[in-house]
Scaffold this motif. Structure first.
Motif, mmCIF file in Angstrom:
data_model
loop_
_atom_site.group_PDB
_atom_site.id
_atom_site.type_symbol
_atom_site.label_atom_id
_atom_site.label_comp_id
_atom_site.label_asym_id
_atom_site.label_seq_id
_atom_site.Cartn_x
_atom_site.Cartn_y
_atom_site.Cartn_z
ATOM 1 N N GLN A 245 11.791 -12.673 19.616
ATOM 2 C CA GLN A 245 13.168 -13.085 19.906
ATOM 3 C C GLN A 245 13.466 -13.034 21.404
ATOM 4 O OE1 GLN A 245 15.473 -14.029 17.487
ATOM 5 N NE2 GLN A 245 13.799 -13.881 16.029
ATOM 6 N N PHE B 26 15.319 -13.915 11.728
ATOM 7 C CA PHE B 26 14.944 -12.687 12.435
ATOM 8 C C PHE B 26 14.653 -11.489 11.524
ATOM 9 C CE2 PHE B 26 16.706 -9.245 15.533
ATOM 10 C CZ PHE B 26 15.418 -8.884 15.896
ATOM 11 N N LEU B 27 15.609 -11.148 10.673
ATOM 12 C CA LEU B 27 15.501 -9.862 9.974
ATOM 13 C C LEU B 27 14.464 -9.849 8.856
ATOM 14 C CD1 LEU B 27 19.286 -8.890 9.801
ATOM 15 C CD2 LEU B 27 17.565 -8.117 11.431
ATOM 16 N N VAL B 28 14.160 -11.021 8.304
ATOM 17 C CA VAL B 28 13.258 -11.086 7.151
ATOM 18 C C VAL B 28 12.154 -12.092 7.436
ATOM 19 C CG1 VAL B 28 13.114 -11.605 4.675
ATOM 20 C CG2 VAL B 28 15.200 -10.592 5.607
ATOM 21 N N ASN B 29 10.939 -11.780 7.049
ATOM 22 C CA ASN B 29 9.858 -12.767 7.115
ATOM 23 C C ASN B 29 9.584 -13.219 5.688
ATOM 24 O OD1 ASN B 29 7.446 -14.188 7.252
ATOM 25 N ND2 ASN B 29 6.760 -13.032 9.047
ATOM 26 N N LYS C 167 13.071 -1.844 2.726
ATOM 27 C CA LYS C 167 13.962 -1.245 3.732
ATOM 28 C C LYS C 167 15.375 -1.764 3.555
ATOM 29 C CE LYS C 167 11.743 -4.371 6.898
ATOM 30 N NZ LYS C 167 10.660 -4.410 7.820
ATOM 31 N N LEU D 177 -3.769 1.934 4.873
ATOM 32 C CA LEU D 177 -2.619 2.538 5.579
ATOM 33 C C LEU D 177 -3.024 3.310 6.832
ATOM 34 C CD1 LEU D 177 -0.285 3.829 2.696
ATOM 35 C CD2 LEU D 177 0.099 1.880 4.177
ATOM 36 N N LEU E 197 11.208 -3.048 13.107
ATOM 37 C CA LEU E 197 11.540 -4.115 12.145
ATOM 38 C C LEU E 197 10.273 -4.637 11.473
ATOM 39 C CD1 LEU E 197 13.889 -5.652 10.850
ATOM 40 C CD2 LEU E 197 13.594 -7.410 12.600
ATOM 41 N N ARG E 198 9.509 -5.469 12.148
ATOM 42 C CA ARG E 198 8.138 -5.847 11.744
ATOM 43 C C ARG E 198 7.369 -6.000 13.036
ATOM 44 N NH1 ARG E 198 11.487 -9.437 9.644
ATOM 45 N NH2 ARG E 198 10.827 -10.975 11.182
ATOM 46 N N PRO F 13 0.806 -1.228 0.000
ATOM 47 C CA PRO F 13 0.000 0.000 0.000
ATOM 48 C C PRO F 13 0.838 1.277 0.000
ATOM 49 C CG PRO F 13 -0.260 -1.179 2.077
ATOM 50 C CD PRO F 13 0.566 -2.042 1.194
ATOM 51 N N GLN F 14 2.070 1.215 0.555
ATOM 52 C CA GLN F 14 2.925 2.409 0.538
ATOM 53 C C GLN F 14 3.329 2.750 -0.896
ATOM 54 O OE1 GLN F 14 5.827 3.077 3.915
ATOM 55 N NE2 GLN F 14 5.670 0.859 3.954
ATOM 56 N N LYS G 139 -4.800 -2.188 4.484
ATOM 57 C CA LYS G 139 -4.841 -1.811 3.074
ATOM 58 C C LYS G 139 -4.944 -0.291 2.898
ATOM 59 C CE LYS G 139 -7.055 -3.413 -1.118
ATOM 60 N NZ LYS G 139 -8.177 -4.141 -1.689
ATOM 61 N N ILE H 128 6.411 -12.894 3.351
ATOM 62 C CA ILE H 128 6.035 -11.638 2.680
ATOM 63 C C ILE H 128 7.216 -10.861 2.097
ATOM 64 C CG2 ILE H 128 3.847 -11.157 3.860
ATOM 65 C CD1 ILE H 128 5.569 -9.440 5.861
#
Lengths: 86, 232
Positions: B68, A68-71, A43, B111, B60-61, A19-20, B109, A74
């Motif tokens: 963690q 950790f850093l990436v899923n 990013k 935002l 991060l997400r 959406p960004q 969706k 998605i």
């Protein structure tokens, strides 16, 4: 041990709605000056890592990304490894 | 009937833990304790609640850094041994990052951060978390999130259908799943989902905010009552 500069570029995978990126594109559509399209927003992560050699460094970074850093449901990623410049 | 031992996890940035604690301890008269994210053990709990909020600033997400932390590996072991775990809002996001639940919660969706009451359908009342509801019962429960757009990849879609994992869906007032009643773009209007084994639930709406009449409704209370009944 050598010190490496790591850069990871993380992007949403193609099948994931971004959406960004859509919002940027929609805004630019109202401005006929640019013919820019297909925006995707991701990013970038930078850090340093000490490792035996470039191969072991890459293995560690991959592990770090996957855990950790990436899923990966998605996101996709690219790794750049450089020897640290003094 | 014995009292059930609930534990509510606290991460830096959690902000719904007191609401959960209040409902379990003071409305439903069960035992309840807070578990700090750095704790080494979970004591003798029957059910873990991972509450809403903005753990670690959503950096991060959403949920990724909380997943963690020390306590998260303990939550994972607890769930793998059959312990009952419920994640609400940010708690849901944390449970997906822990891979205790399928999928990921993406940015809405639109935002926008959305804070409003939504209609939900109890798609599956044959679960630890929904046995006190009737099948297809329609509930009104508030949502408050910016990242509630539930996403599954293709293989996960067929899996969750096959194992009846969809527990709650966003619907209109007549119980119909349509685009207009989907607040955030979630796949198949999914608002809440459980794991295959059935002992872990994640949902974006906040049942703890509608568990006494004074706060405008009781539609969320039966989730906690269902858990208590199942564990007693």
């Amino acid at each position: 041990m050598s010190k490496f500069n790591i850069t990871i570029e993380i992007m949403p995978i193609d099948s994931v709605l971004d959406p960004q990126g859509e919002a940027i594109e929609l805004t630019l559509k109202n401005n006929s000056k640019y013919l820019a399209a297909n925006f995707r927003v991701g990013k970038r992560i930078e850090f340093t890592l000490e490792s035996k050699n470039k191969t072991s460094c890459r293995n560690t970074v991959n592990d770090l990304c996957e855990k950790f850093l990436v899923n990966e449901i998605i996101e996709k990623y690219k790794i750049k490894i450089e020897n640290e410049k003094n | 009937m014995r009292k059930i031992n609930f534990g509510v996890i606290q991460f830096p940035g959690s902000n719904c833990e007191q609401d959960c604690f209040y409902v379990v301890k003071h409305i439903l008269k069960q035992n309840c304790s807070y578990i700090w994210h750095d704790s080494k053990s979970l004591k003798n709990l029957d059910c873990i609640i991972v509450p809403g909020g903005f753990s670690y600033g959503d950096y991060l997400r959403t949920g990724a850094i909380a997943a963690q932390s020390n306590i998260s590996s303990k939550i994972k072991d607890f769930a793998h041994n059959g312990g009952v775990v419920i994640g609400i809002c940010n708690g849901f996001q944390i449970l997906t990052e822990l891979k205790l639940l399928p999928g990921v919660l993406l940015r809405n969706k639109s935002l926008n951060f959305i804070c409003k009451d939504v209609n939900l359908k109890v798609t599956n009342s044959n679960s630890i978390f929904t046995s006190e509801y009737s099948h297809n019962e329609i509930l009104k429960i508030p949502i408050a999130h910016a990242e509630g757009n539930f996403f599954l990849n293709k293989s996960e879609v067929s899996e969750v259908k096959k194992f009846n994992q969809i527990i709650f869906q966003y619907v209109n007032s007549k119980g119909l799943c349509d685009i207009d009643s989907n607040p955030n773009g979630s796949i198949m209007n999914i608002a809440g989902i459980r794991n295959k084994k059935g002992n872990v639930l994640g949902l974006m709406p906040h049942p703890e905010r509608v568990s006494e009449n004074l706060l405008g409704g009781l539609d969320g209370k039966k989730i906690f009552q269902s858990i208590i009944k199942q564990l007693s």
